[in-house]
Design a protein around this motif. Structure first.
Motif, PDB file in Angstrom:
ATOM      1  N   LEU A  17       4.526   3.154  11.310  1.00 48.78           N
ATOM      2  CA  LEU A  17       3.741   3.727  10.078  1.00 48.78           C
ATOM      3  C   LEU A  17       3.382   5.193  10.431  1.00 48.78           C
ATOM      4  N   PHE A  18       2.971   5.250  11.725  1.00 49.83           N
ATOM      5  CA  PHE A  18       2.526   6.846  11.945  1.00 49.83           C
ATOM      6  C   PHE A  18       3.673   7.665  11.856  1.00 49.83           C
ATOM      7  N   PHE A  19       4.960   7.072  12.437  1.00 44.43           N
ATOM      8  CA  PHE A  19       6.144   8.096  12.493  1.00 44.43           C
ATOM      9  C   PHE A  19       6.644   8.316  11.241  1.00 44.43           C
ATOM     10  N   GLY A  20       6.611   7.270  10.349  1.00 45.25           N
ATOM     11  CA  GLY A  20       6.913   7.288   9.013  1.00 45.25           C
ATOM     12  C   GLY A  20       6.245   8.214   8.017  1.00 45.25           C
ATOM     13  N   VAL A  21       4.902   8.390   7.827  1.00 43.28           N
ATOM     14  CA  VAL A  21       4.101   9.135   7.124  1.00 43.28           C
ATOM     15  C   VAL A  21       4.298  10.504   7.537  1.00 43.28           C
TER      16      VAL A  21
END
Length: 314
Positions: A17-21
């Motif tokens: 989720l961190f890398f996606g955002v």
């Protein structure tokens, strides 16, 4: 073991989720389609990872009045849905890249995302290696699917890094026209590279849903277990029916015993065989049927009107 799987799933969800955002945010700034795909892939992946946690809990349930044979089929069904989603995303990105190439390409601001992309490639490769190791340890198709997804994410990050590095070099050398095509070309090459693996994974999930036979190695090991007991108890013949759904091996074994083996001895034999099979596959569902007359077996399995399923003596 399931709790450990869920712990790993929760951890990689947060990372994904961190890398996606952050990836989507940087893609909007840099105006890169490959970077946008990398970020969107991570965001969508995080949603599917959360779903995989639900699937892991579900397959641990015992059979009930709604699903008499347990919930094992939900695992390949989930993998099929996830693979179709990934395939559709790859196809859409590939079409977009082709259109960009034909329309003259586009300019990308490469300098602001090089460091993030390099960091993403390193973290993704670490997570991928970790998940592959745990998937082998737990014999978990869900973790194996997660590992393959992280492998795709690693390769995508490497591709984006290569794209931006080439763009930065060409920009420094003054080849502005060539720069316009680098990002869509790298994106298209990555999509073409991924399609065979995604197709293979989809086909395996479909085979599991259709109750196809397990891999040859599993069938040979199952035959070997029955042969060991046949050598001790002189079976007059046997027939094995097996299928694989996700991580679970389903099998029914028909065995023709000697007439002199009493019922309590047959029960002891069945227990010993089930223990041997369970020691090979923790996720197994096995029925062992003993008899002294094999003539009834042709009525126990599906048969066409033209003929019946014959018992094969060993």
């Amino acid at each position: 073991m399931q709790e450990k799987e869920l712990t790993y799933i929760r951890a990689v969800t947060a990372i994904c989720l961190f890398f996606g955002v952050l990836g989507v945010a940087l893609a909007l700034v840099s105006e890169s389609s490959s970077m946008l795909f990398d970020g969107m892939y991570s965001l969508i992946q995080s949603v599917f990872i959360l779903m995989s946690g639900f699937v892991v809990r579900l397959i641990g349930r015992k059979d009930d009045e709604h699903f008499n044979f347990g919930y094992g089929s939900f695992e390949p069904f989930y993998i099929m849905l996830r693979t179709i989603s990934l395939f559709s995303m790859n196809a859409a990105l590939g079409i977009s890249a082709i259109r960009s190439i034909l329309s003259g390409g586009y300019e990308v601001n490469a300098t602001i995302v090089l460091a993030f992309t390099a960091f993403s490639a390193v973290v993704c490769s670490f997570v991928c290696a970790f998940l592959f190791r745990k998937a082998r340890e737990f014999n978990s198709p869900v973790l194996r699917t997660e590992a393959r997804s992280w492998l795709n994410d690693t390769l995508l990050s490497v591709a984006v890094l290569a794209s931006f590095s080439i763009i930065a070099i060409l920009s420094h050398l003054g080849f502005r026209k060539a720069m316009l095509y680098i990002d869509p070309i790298v994106t298209l090459l990555f999509v073409l590279f991924l399609i065979p693996g995604v197709t293979k994974q989809l086909w395996q999930a479909i085979k599991d849903l259709l109750d196809a036979a397990p891999p040859q190695e599993v069938q040979e090991r199952l035959d070997g277990i029955v042969e060991q007991f046949s050598a001790l108890y002189s079976f007059r013949g046997w027939k094995i029916y097996a299928s694989k759904r996700g991580r679970i091996i389903y099998s029914t074994i028909h065995i023709v015993l000697r007439d002199d083996i009493p019922l309590h001895k047959a029960d002891q034999l069945r227990k010993a065989m089930l223990k041997a099979i369970r020691s090979s596959w923790q996720w197994s569902d096995t029925d062992i049927v003993f008899c002294v007359d094999s003539s009834w077996m042709e009525y126990a399995v599906p048969a066409s009107p033209e003929g019946s399923a014959a018992f094969i003596a060993q």
